[in-house]
Design an enzyme around this catalytic site. Sequence first.
Site, PDB file in Angstrom:
ATOM      1  N   CYS A 107      48.470  44.269  42.585  1.00 47.45           N
ATOM      2  CA  CYS A 107      48.939  45.395  41.788  1.00 47.45           C
ATOM      3  C   CYS A 107      48.259  45.313  40.434  1.00 47.45           C
ATOM      4  CB  CYS A 107      50.452  45.349  41.629  1.00 47.45           C
ATOM      5  SG  CYS A 107      51.085  46.532  40.412  1.00 47.45           S
ATOM      6  N   ASN A 141      35.482  45.760  42.339  1.00 52.54           N
ATOM      7  CA  ASN A 141      34.734  46.310  43.478  1.00 52.54           C
ATOM      8  C   ASN A 141      35.478  47.501  44.058  1.00 52.54           C
ATOM      9  OD1 ASN A 141      32.418  45.703  45.544  1.00 52.54           O
ATOM     10  ND2 ASN A 141      34.205  46.169  46.804  1.00 52.54           N
ATOM     11  N   GLU A 142      34.792  48.648  44.091  1.00 51.75           N
ATOM     12  CA  GLU A 142      35.314  49.843  44.746  1.00 51.75           C
ATOM     13  C   GLU A 142      36.771  50.136  44.363  1.00 51.75           C
ATOM     14  OE1 GLU A 142      32.482  50.044  48.715  1.00 51.75           O
ATOM     15  OE2 GLU A 142      34.536  49.315  48.952  1.00 51.75           O
ATOM     16  N   CYS A 153      55.985  48.777  38.959  1.00 52.28           N
ATOM     17  CA  CYS A 153      55.278  50.051  38.762  1.00 52.28           C
ATOM     18  C   CYS A 153      56.270  51.182  38.516  1.00 52.28           C
ATOM     19  CB  CYS A 153      54.395  50.352  39.967  1.00 52.28           C
ATOM     20  SG  CYS A 153      52.826  49.435  39.948  1.00 52.28           S
ATOM     21  N   GLU A 296      25.424  49.620  46.888  1.00 49.94           N
ATOM     22  CA  GLU A 296      25.452  49.209  48.297  1.00 49.94           C
ATOM     23  C   GLU A 296      24.852  50.343  49.122  1.00 49.94           C
ATOM     24  OE1 GLU A 296      29.304  47.969  49.658  1.00 49.94           O
ATOM     25  OE2 GLU A 296      29.716  46.783  47.852  1.00 49.94           O
ATOM     26  N   TRP A 304      33.459  46.557  61.379  1.00 52.23           N
ATOM     27  CA  TRP A 304      34.432  45.500  61.171  1.00 52.23           C
ATOM     28  C   TRP A 304      34.917  45.055  62.553  1.00 52.23           C
ATOM     29  CZ3 TRP A 304      38.221  46.356  56.456  1.00 52.23           C
ATOM     30  CH2 TRP A 304      37.486  46.315  55.277  1.00 52.23           C
TER      31      TRP A 304
END
Length: 655
Positions: A107, A141-142, A153, A296, A304
């Site tokens: 988170c 990353n991404e 939250c 990339e 995968w």
Amino acid sequence: MRVGVDYYPEHWPESRWPQDARLMRETGLSVVRLAEFAWCRLEPVEGRYDFAWLDRAIGVLQAEGIVVVLGTPTATPPAWLHERYPDLYPADARRYRLGFGTRLQRCMGNPTMRDYSRRITEAMARHFGQHPGVIGWQTDNEFEANLCYCDGCAERFRVWLRERYGTLDALNAAWGTVFWSQEYSGWSQIPLPWEVRCGKAHNPSLQLDWRRFASETTVEFQREQVEILRRHSPGRFVTHNLMGLHDTLDYFDLAADLDFIAWDNYPGGDWHDDRDPAMSHDVMRGVMRRPFWIMEEQSGIPGWDRIGARPADGQVRAWSWQAVAHGADTVVYFRWRSCLYGTEQYWHGILNHDGQPRRRHREIAQFAREMAALAPVLDGTEARAQVAVLNSYEQNWALKIQPQVDGLGWWEQTRRYYNALRRQGLGVDIVALGADLEDYRVVCAPSWYVLTEEDAARLTAYVRQGGTLVLSPRTGVKDACNTCRPQPLPTLLAEAAGVEVDDYAPLGRREVRVRAGDAEFTASVWADALVPRGAEPIATYADGHFTSEPAIVRNRFGEGTVFTFGVYGEPALYDALMPAILSAAGIEPGARPPDGVDMQWREKPGERVLFVVNQLAAPATAPAPWRLETLLGPAPCGGAIDLPPYAVGVYRRTG
């Protein structure tokens, strides 16, 4: 102009590193991204950092003349961190906590996660920030929006709302919480939009603010890293690898803290809803309106648990040149070598699992040689356009919250205008409404569903000063709080458009016929009954609820023109009307490419370079009504370029 690769030295014996680095240099690769998933090796035990192995890896690459981009590794917190602080795990919309064993299992609003993110970023920045082999940084990353539904939250969201609205009375009024007896008498009563018995039927105002909050949480998470990197690593760039048409996160906000954006291009994956990546490149270029990196680039078969399609021979090279054509100054392939273990064992790299150079390697080496040869011409060039399509992540979210009918999705609408303009032989920018609209003669707006006073004023001023604006159905429906406006549609733009919507019919996939001139066309998704208030009808309904009534109108306003579409048409309808739209703006159409052939210009003062990329498995012929010098690929003959399957041509315009 650079070509590079993503490399994971921690996956391979150190004795292999020199061989990999030598092969990279021989391939023509000059930049490598490292360490974005290596937190467990960089900090194997809390507070004890081990950078020696990464120092050695960078040194091996440096010895071959290869420079490095380092990633902050916060997308994959290590097991020891989760074991000590299990509250780091995000909760999904059913409030189930994610467990260990994947990535992004954090988170980004959690204070402990923020603290440890700053610690590892600062340790890396202090150690590598002035390293001569490090030219820049990639954050995390991404990134996605922090759509976490944990109790923390929920409390942070309530604090965010208090700062936004000030009082509960103001929030209740803005959201219209009197509906369904939802008025709040305490901040603690405000829920997150859980997916429980009420499903997705939460108040649309709450849902849109929740999306804004989740996006801002990610932006703030990155900002903390960027501030540390700039403090300890001056002179190095900071970027992030975005994901094309991904839309949980406001990329305009995220990019505001970066030097340029990068993105991850996998055009051969079955998970993409747009098989042609041209629009994705242009969306990414439009985030900062400047050249970008591909961090990339697909280099082989993806996979995968299931394995995707093998790119055809020449297709990876074609994808790479297409990226350059649309604004990429650097192409970095994912990955150097197919991994022997883990989730991405079947995500193939430049080398197979055996580490031997084979046909994919030869194809990418060819591209690298070509890039090096053309770099003196291409350096400093940019993709430029006279026409634009507007992009807005808030509009996208609002239409996801209330899709209304099939076909009204944001990217579906964007694609209609984008493809119509491209078929006219034009380059297209896809930009925020906050961009300098005076740079464009034509601006197309997909449903500007949430229309603020500021948005309306900007669009009205653009037209008044001579711009040509194309409006869509479902424009001006909502205000900034995602509640319906009481004025006749298109509400705040009615004067500029010279039209009023008298009624409407949600069509979805059902079709009606629209007559423009002497021709009839199929239309779907939505049908507005347009009543001109100064506008001129240019198309009418041939059948359906509103037979013989205006479907598309044109209105002169100030020095400019507004075209209002009450429907979404088949491609032929746009092809029939787009010349009139361009003519109103003083634009001549370009040479129309055949389907499956991407034609794109890059330019700089005194230089215009044309890229022609055949994306088809069959030969194709592209028009070439200019004097061209061939820099790469088949030479033009008789005003045309004959392209074999997946062929690429690069040409300098000489007249």
